[in-house]
Design an enzyme around this catalytic site. Structure first.
Site, PDB file in Angstrom:
ATOM      1  N   SER A 187       0.843  -1.196   0.000  1.00  0.00           N
ATOM      2  CA  SER A 187       0.000   0.000   0.000  1.00  0.00           C
ATOM      3  C   SER A 187       0.874   1.240   0.000  1.00  0.00           C
ATOM      4  O   SER A 187       1.965   1.246   0.588  1.00  0.00           O
ATOM      5  CB  SER A 187      -0.912   0.013   1.224  1.00  0.00           C
ATOM      6  N   TYR A 200      -2.258  -1.270  10.024  1.00  0.00           N
ATOM      7  CA  TYR A 200      -2.361  -1.633   8.605  1.00  0.00           C
ATOM      8  C   TYR A 200      -1.091  -1.222   7.853  1.00  0.00           C
ATOM      9  O   TYR A 200      -0.500  -2.021   7.108  1.00  0.00           O
ATOM     10  CB  TYR A 200      -3.580  -0.957   7.994  1.00  0.00           C
TER      11      TYR A 200
END
Length: 312
Positions: A187, A200
């Site tokens: 990400s 995350y």
């Protein structure tokens, strides 16, 4: 010319060369088909099958379709059998390729022996580790996460452990055949320590470092291992933001990102996302970490989710 003059001239030359090289490297992103060409038979030359985790929707589903369109049979994996069966039918009807469905829940323990049994006789040329979970759509501080103990376990199992375990299963065959492709989805938020998405973002840092280390180990064996680190893509995880040049559809993003498969051990997958990554790293962290900035981020995501009436 005295020493100080020589020093500053040398420093200026070094800086100019450094940024000149950076500019040249970035310019390659504008012409991926020229700089990083792939033959029409590239993917099928890697092996007969592609394996895609988290393939029932979004980026994973897009990878499964594109690889099938390239002539590969695909194994699609997720926890939702009804959706997987529908995706399998659509891929089969559209491309004529074989599709194998494996229903599994990667947040649980001890699911990998069954998966290994299902995959052991397949000639796997491509693995896409796409499955991942965001603890909460609305960003929040670590201690404010709901059911924090369970969330920690789920995120590590899904985002970290699954990738490592799938590589352990598939990489030996690629190593023996001296060819193969592994794509691990990270990400853009892993570019910096990212408050409110702390758990995350940290899990995605592992994805990047693991991929880069593994590529250094197996590059000479003919195996391509790459971390792909997108920013916004219009998926459930981003509350299905409206698509535009910065926020592509999963299908467009996957087609972009595969053009950079030979571009190195990490890519943001598109020119726009590469620019976003560079921009993010130039903003002083004190600005990004200001309480007002964090509140604005929370408000923006809440507003976006409310507009689309997403139920997470």
């Amino acid at each position: 010319m005295d020493f100080m003059d020589l020093f500053f001239i040398s420093l200026g030359t070094a800086v100019a060369l450094y940024y000149g090289v950076k500019l040249l490297l970035f310019s390659r992103m504008l012409f991926p088909k020229l700089w990083f060409p792939l033959s029409e038979s590239f993917f099928t030359s890697m092996g007969e099958w592609a394996v895609v985790t988290g393939a029932s929707e979004g980026i994973g589903r897009a990878y499964a379709f594109v690889l099938a369109e390239q002539g590969m049979n695909v194994v699609i994996m997720s926890r939702t059998k009804v959706t997987l069966d529908q995706v399998a039918k659509e891929i089969g009807d559209t491309t004529g390729r074989r599709v194998k469905v494996i229903v599994t829940d990667f947040i649980k323990e001890n699911v990998f022996s069954e998966i290994e049994d299902e995959l052991k006789d397949l000639n796997i040329g491509v693995l896409v580790n796409n499955v991942g979970m965001l603890p909460s759509l609305i960003p929040c501080k670590f201690l404010e996460s709901a059911e924090l103990d369970q969330t920690i376990t789920k995120v590590i199992n899904c985002n970290v452990k699954t990738m490592a375990k799938m590589c352990k299963m598939v990489l030996p065959g690629m190593d023996n055949r001296r060819k193969g492709v592994i794509v691990n989805i990270s990400s853009g938020v892993a570019s910096i320590p990212f408050p409110l998405y702390t758990l995350y973002a940290a899990s995605k840092v592992f994805v990047e470092r693991f991929s880069q280390g593994l590529q250094a180990e197996y590059k000479d064996k003919g195996v391509i291992i790459q971390a792909v680190s997108p920013f916004g893509v219009s998926t459930r995880m981003t509350a299905y933001q409206q698509t535009n040049m910065v926020t592509p559809s999963p299908e467009d993003f996957v087609k972009y990102s595969l053009q950079y498969l030979r571009a190195g051990d990490k890519t943001h997958g598109s020119v726009c996302h590469t620019l976003l990554g560079l921009l993010l790293q130039t903003i002083p962290l004190k600005v990004l970490y200001a309480e007002s900035m964090l509140r604005s981020l929370q408000d923006y995501v809440k507003h976006n989710a409310a507009q689309r009436k997403c139920n997470f």
